[in-house]
Design an enzyme around this catalytic site. Structure first.
Site, PDB file in Angstrom:
ATOM      1  N   SER B  10       4.127  -1.454  -0.815  1.00 23.17           N
ATOM      2  CA  SER B  10       5.103  -2.364  -0.220  1.00 23.17           C
ATOM      3  C   SER B  10       6.002  -1.565   0.706  1.00 23.17           C
ATOM      4  O   SER B  10       5.532  -0.925   1.652  1.00 23.17           O
ATOM      5  CB  SER B  10       5.880  -3.063  -1.331  1.00 23.17           C
ATOM      6  OG  SER B  10       6.725  -4.037  -0.815  1.00 23.17           O
ATOM      7  N   HIS B  37       2.313  -5.361   1.398  1.00 24.21           N
ATOM      8  CA  HIS B  37       3.245  -6.455   1.684  1.00 24.21           C
ATOM      9  C   HIS B  37       3.667  -6.398   3.140  1.00 24.21           C
ATOM     10  O   HIS B  37       4.008  -5.345   3.653  1.00 24.21           O
ATOM     11  CB  HIS B  37       4.513  -6.327   0.818  1.00 24.21           C
ATOM     12  CG  HIS B  37       4.232  -6.568  -0.634  1.00 24.21           C
ATOM     13  ND1 HIS B  37       5.137  -6.278  -1.608  1.00 24.21           N
ATOM     14  CD2 HIS B  37       3.157  -7.075  -1.268  1.00 24.21           C
ATOM     15  CE1 HIS B  37       4.637  -6.593  -2.798  1.00 24.21           C
ATOM     16  NE2 HIS B  37       3.421  -7.075  -2.618  1.00 24.21           N
ATOM     17  N   ASP B 130       5.677  -5.773  -8.019  1.00 25.79           N
ATOM     18  CA  ASP B 130       4.316  -6.275  -7.844  1.00 25.79           C
ATOM     19  C   ASP B 130       3.333  -5.125  -8.084  1.00 25.79           C
ATOM     20  O   ASP B 130       3.605  -3.978  -7.747  1.00 25.79           O
ATOM     21  CB  ASP B 130       4.165  -6.814  -6.412  1.00 25.79           C
ATOM     22  CG  ASP B 130       2.841  -7.553  -6.219  1.00 25.79           C
ATOM     23  OD1 ASP B 130       2.227  -7.961  -7.225  1.00 25.79           O
ATOM     24  OD2 ASP B 130       2.436  -7.719  -5.055  1.00 25.79           O
TER      25      ASP B 130
END
Ligand SMILES: C[S@@+](CC[C@H](N)C(=O)[O-])C[C@H]1O[C@@H](n2cnc3c(N)ncnc32)[C@H](O)[C@@H]1O
Lengths: 286, 193
Positions: B10, B37, B130
């Protein structure tokens, strides 16, 4: 075993084959009992969504859910909502609408009357977007949109035409990037429960339940729009639906798919030419 | 033998993923799937172009049913979940998971379901959690869990969460992960007598 997050589910190691079996039995049960056929949906995301329902019902196994829904219709309705992923947006992929204006609308102008099928329309955002586009291009009066979905409750919401107010900023940006020619806010009024879109936008829209898996074609259409629906199907089922669309289009009829879908590798690949490949717009040629 | 490498990243991931891929020897022929992401409106193709400048492997923006082939790098398209089926990828528009689409959990969990113990999962830098559940699933199914050493990560929340969720097989500084993958995936040629 009551966690709501499927991610955290404690599943017995080595239980994967058992899980596959349970999933297959569930889908078989859903089909035989209720007639909804999810047996050829792509398994990876199907499995996630079934587990989400298992946890939401505070059950521990897929078989537990099977037992519950066989005896309780309300549980089936909730699962149906989970299984039909209804995520949608107005003017999603603005460049698609730009291409539609440039490459499809000129074709529509040559017809005295146009029938458009939006298959898998979900809560209607896509239909209202198309209606706006057709109105602005001056061809809406001569068009009829057939908007269908497997799921009756999303169709009800589509008929209502009320979308969340907090989305309007995003949709306005999409609308502008999609080549919109007016002020987006002209199309709705802010009501207490959301943005109520003009009823005139659906004057020429027919909303109806239709299942792409089991129902047949119901007319001939100049344009079929089916975006982000077939990504949930396995290859074989996709081919079946492509057959349905092929049958429902006249020569030079137009098929529009989602940005990440294509007719490459389908048996109908050679029957279409690309109208705009990046936007997944195809024209039937033979 | 392993069949698929999955990478999740991310915040700070753009450069970390590039660095890691550049480090992976061409002898490693496993396909590599990446969930990074991005902003939902992110231009498609830009990450691919960026990576193409740094590595020799072919990089593909995944479409529905894209087959999984050796040596290739596959990117989750912005605003879709990337899922693994046996032999091919699938996409979905399901709700965001932990505010993310693509979600690393969705990629990793589906990879573990489809490939069992033949999956290697790698969690890199990021500012959210995540990927932790997904890495735990890979591990539970017998696959390999690798986590970037949080101390050197641009954001440590994601590697920290992954380490809290599962016992990693290796916690390594970014620049050593490529070498580790080589060791896992490339069997030294056995010379015949
Ligand atoms: C992700 S939404 C796509 C909505 C819209 N077309 C878009 O692209 O924004 C998928 C829709 O397909 C519908 N669907 C799923 N299976 C179907 C089937 N067998 N027949 C008709 N519609 C189906 C779902 O109910 C859902 O509303």
């Amino acid at each position: 075993m009551t966690s709501v997050e499927p991610s955290q589910s404690a599943r017995p190691a080595g239980g994967e084959e058992l899980e596959d079996l349970e999933l297959r039995l569930l889908l078989e049960g859903v089909f035989r009992r209720y007639g909804f056929d999810f047996r050829e949906y792509a398994p990876a995301s199907l499995r996630r969504r079934v587990w989400r329902r298992v946890h939401a019902e505070r059950l521990g196994t897929i078989s537990g859910l099977t037992e519950k829904l066989l005896h309780d219709e309300a549980t089936m309705e909730r699962l149906l909502l989970d299984l039909s992923v209804n995520v949608t947006a107005m003017f999603r992929d603005p460049t698609f609408y730009v291409a539609f204006r440039q490459k499809v609308v000129p074709v529509l102008r040559t017809h005295p009357f146009t029938r458009i099928w939006v298959a898998g329309c979900s809560t209607g955002e896509e239909v209202y977007s198309l209606a706006i586009l057709l109105q602005e291009e001056g061809v809406y009066e001569r068009a009829r949109i057939y908007a269908t979905d497997i799921n009756e409750s999303v169709l009800d919401r589509a008929r209502g035409g009320v979308f969340p107010l907090e989305k309007m900023r995003e949709y306005t940006q999409n609308y502008i990037r999609a080549g919109g020619t007016r002020a987006f806010s002209e199309y709705y009024v802010a009501a207490y429960d959301g943005a109520q879109f003009q009823r005139s936008l659906i004057e020429n829209v027919v909303f109806a339940q239709h299942n792409l898996v089991s129902d047949r074609s119901f007319n001939e259409f100049h344009v079929i729009v089916c975006r982000n629906v077939m990504i949930y199907f396995e290859k074989k089922l996709q081919d079946h639906v492509h057959g349905l669309f092929y049958e429902s289009l006249p020569t030079f009829g137009i098929l529009a798919l989602g940005h990440k879908e294509s007719i490459r590798f389908s048996p109908f690949e050679d029957r279409y030419e690309e109208l705009d490949n990046g936007e997944k717009l195809y024209r039937k040629v033979v | 033998m392993y069949e698929l490498i999955c990478i999740g990243a991310s915040w700070g991931g753009l450069s970390a993923v590039g660095r890691l891929l550049a480090d992976i020897s061409e002898d490693v022929t496993l396909p590599i799937a990446i969930a990074q992401h991005r902003h939902p409106g992110a231009l498609e193709g830009t990450l691919r172009e960026l990576l193409a400048l740094q590595i020799r492997r072919p990089v593909t923006d995944v479409e529905d049913k894209t087959p999984i082939e050796p040596c290739r790098v596959y990117l989750a398209p912005p605003d879709y979940h990337l899922l693994v089926e046996p032999g091919s990828f699938a996409l979905s528009l399901d709700e965001r998971v932990q505010f993310a689409r693509p979600s690393i959990d969705v990629l990793f969990e589906s990879a573990a379901d489809a490939y069992g113990d033949r999956v290697i999962g790698v969690i890199l830098t990021g500012a959210n959690e995540d990927g932790a559940a997904g890495l735990a699933r890979i591990k539970a199914r017998g696959g390999v869990a690798i986590v970037q050493d949080p101390r050197g990560a641009e954001r440590r929340v994601m590697p920290d969460a992954a380490l809290a969720a599962t016992v990693a097989d290796a916690v390594l500084p970014l620049e050593e992960i490529g070498k580790f993958l080589y060791g896992l995936c490339v069997t030294p040629a056995v010379t015949q007598r």
